[in-house]
Write a protein that holds these residues in place. Structure first.
Motif, short mmCIF file in Angstrom:
data_model
loop_
_atom_site.label_atom_id
_atom_site.label_comp_id
_atom_site.label_asym_id
_atom_site.label_seq_id
_atom_site.Cartn_x
_atom_site.Cartn_y
_atom_site.Cartn_z
N ASP B 268 -35.53 -76.42 58.81
CA ASP B 268 -36.90 -76.59 58.33
C ASP B 268 -37.46 -77.94 58.80
O ASP B 268 -36.73 -78.90 59.02
N GLU B 269 -38.77 -77.96 58.88
CA GLU B 269 -39.47 -79.19 59.28
C GLU B 269 -39.06 -80.40 58.42
O GLU B 269 -38.99 -81.52 58.92
N ARG B 270 -38.78 -80.12 57.15
CA ARG B 270 -38.42 -81.22 56.27
C ARG B 270 -37.06 -81.84 56.62
O ARG B 270 -36.70 -82.90 56.13
N ASP B 271 -36.29 -81.10 57.45
CA ASP B 271 -34.98 -81.61 57.86
C ASP B 271 -34.99 -82.08 59.31
O ASP B 271 -33.92 -82.19 59.95
N ARG B 272 -36.19 -82.37 59.81
CA ARG B 272 -36.36 -82.75 61.21
C ARG B 272 -35.39 -83.88 61.63
O ARG B 272 -34.86 -83.87 62.75
N VAL B 287 -36.95 -76.33 65.10
CA VAL B 287 -37.50 -76.92 63.88
C VAL B 287 -38.82 -76.23 63.58
O VAL B 287 -39.74 -76.21 64.41
N THR B 288 -38.91 -75.66 62.42
CA THR B 288 -40.15 -74.96 62.05
C THR B 288 -40.21 -74.85 60.53
O THR B 288 -39.33 -75.35 59.82
N ASN B 289 -41.25 -74.21 60.05
CA ASN B 289 -41.32 -73.89 58.63
C ASN B 289 -40.43 -72.67 58.39
O ASN B 289 -40.76 -71.55 58.79
N THR B 290 -39.29 -72.87 57.74
CA THR B 290 -38.33 -71.77 57.57
C THR B 290 -38.53 -71.01 56.27
O THR B 290 -37.79 -70.09 55.97
N VAL B 291 -39.51 -71.43 55.47
CA VAL B 291 -39.78 -70.71 54.23
C VAL B 291 -40.64 -69.49 54.55
O VAL B 291 -41.77 -69.63 54.99
N MET B 292 -40.06 -68.30 54.38
CA MET B 292 -40.78 -67.07 54.73
C MET B 292 -41.51 -66.52 53.51
O MET B 292 -40.90 -66.25 52.48
#
Lengths: 311, 311
Positions: B268-272, B287-292
């Motif tokens: 997730d982006e927050r773990d960049r 790296v992306t928004n992994t919350v679906m």
């Protein structure tokens, strides 16, 4: 009759349930011995249609329109089973299905049907002792010109439209009466054979080794109620089976089937003219309105039967 | 990506279902290999929670609030089971229960779980191939300071509150991959490990003899999606299990668990800031928004993963 008079009813489904309810409203020492030869596996669940009909009736939750199933029940499981491609030929309501899930689980874990039944009945607040005729598997097989069918297939799927040429209670010769059955027949003050089908409801109970003898030698006053009224059955294939199997379709024919096992035969007012012939079989004859309506009417009928005993 | 690119997803429950739906919306050659080590007998019925969650999601009937079960389902059977004195610790809706009745009946008659699953999925209109990891019984056992529990008891009844000291996949050593599992892992163009629990959802799949090797040697582009975001799991006990079992609670720890089996790790982006350390494991990092969220968002996510492959 004192409230504590021990009464035992031999019962099939709806007719048995009505008579059992009548006695349950009169006294508090009631045992109902129920046919289990109609039991079947449906959708992989163990169903005991007659036990459940009697149980739901005594619990006051029976569907009054059908006589079987639970009042106000929904069919969400069945609807979804149909969507899954299951042939949903046998209707099971959702609350009713809980009974079958509960029973199937325990039977598979080795709990005898009589114990499962006692647990179910207690949970539903039934005070009468509800006892399957046997804990062993017995299956009514129906021979017809179209072949041999399991009872539920003959009765539900084929709507009991086939001519019946023979009946077999598969497994009955090796079955044992469930705990308490013989005692209930031997030791009761009154044994009543419900207005259930003599062949496929009462027949299997009497075919469990020991039961017929226990009834024949019981010290109880024994009365049978005719399921045939004015040449027809209130419900189900009893009349057709009498004809198919070579009997006259009448309360007299039913009395002949039970002769030697009973002291009295109860027939409907419309069959009053059969009373002398039934009396000639050596039986006391009770003539009354045998059509049981709601609870108070079932109690009315049970009291009339008992009046016959006291006569 | 062409619509016919073969994609295989290794999936647990809710996270696996979301990713599978994303891919199902992108292409039409999808195989979902699902964990069955959570399967259990509940009320005597064979339940397969992860298979059903994926199936209901792909069929468009999943309950959007819970992620499991069927939208709008009722609980008439469960309510009645409770009245019968059954401890109803495991919630099963009525329509959901039809799945379990259907499955239990067929399994008992010897139909393999993979065939039952294919029949259920087809009946519900699921076009993806939905495959259990194995047709053999495997059961996750959870050791805790309070004792050893079956997975559903640990997860549902005890609300995954116990510290996990060890996990055992009982039966897995003797299990065989269900038909098509090894081929789906070997022959796909893309294999995606869903953001499911690495220990109890993906772990059992990889423990089925042959699956880990098939993944390690697969010609596919292999990507895993971290179920851990910013030190927490979106759902379930993955974060707690990482900590309990001596791992750091991070996407990096998940990447380490899968190193050697995957080409890319999606975080997730927050773990960049974890990207360099994950890259040091020899992995491509996406790296992306992994919350679906809803269906279109799941499709968005699947497309982003595939963009990673094409990079």
């Amino acid at each position: 009759m004192p409230e504590s008079t021990p009464v035992t009813v031999l019962a099939g489904g709806v007719g048995g349930a009505k008579l059992a309810e009548g006695f349950a409203r009169v006294g508090d020492d009631l045992t109902v011995v129920v046919n289990t030869a109609d039991d079947a596996q449906v959708y992989g669940l163990s169903i005991s249609p007659d036990l459940d009909t009697v149980m739901y009736t005594l619990a006051g939750i029976a569907n009054p329109d059908t006589g079987w199933g639970i009042a106000g029940d929904t069919v969400a499981v069945l609807d979804q089973l149909r969507r899954l491609g299951q042939d949903t030929w046998f209707t099971l309501g959702d609350a009713d299905l809980a009974t079958h899930v509960f029973r199937s689980d325990r039977l598979r874990r080795g709990v005898p049907l009589s114990m499962v039944t006692a647990d179910l009945a207690a949970a539903l607040g039934v005070r009468a002792r509800l006892v399957p005729m046997t804990d062993d598997p017995v299956a009514t097989l129906v021979d017809t010109p179209a072949g041999r069918f399991g009872f539920q297939e003959y009765f539900v799927a084929r709507r009991h439209a086939d001519t019946v040429t023979a009946l077999t209670f598969d497994g009955v010769a090796d079955s044992r009466p469930a705990p308490g059955v013989l005692e209930a027949v031997r030791d009761a003050d009154v044994v009543a054979i419900a207005p259930s089908n003599p062949f496929v409801s009462v027949g299997p109970i009497l075919a469990v080794p020991g039961v017929r003898d226990a009834l024949a030698t019981s010290g109880a006053w024994r009365v049978a109620v005719s399921p045939v009224i004015a040449g027809a059955a209130l419900k189900g294939p009893a009349a057709q089976m009498l004809a198919d199997l070579g009997h006259e379709v009448s309360a007299l024919a039913v009395a002949r089937l039970y002769a030697g096992l009973i002291d009295a035969m109860c027939i409907d007012e419309r069959d009053r003219d059969l009373a002398p012939a039934i009396a000639d079989l050596g039986l006391q004859v009770i003539v009354t309105n045998t059509v049981m309506g709601d609870g108070p009417d079932r109690e009315r009928f049970a009291r009339e039967l008992l009046t016959g005993r006291d006569r």
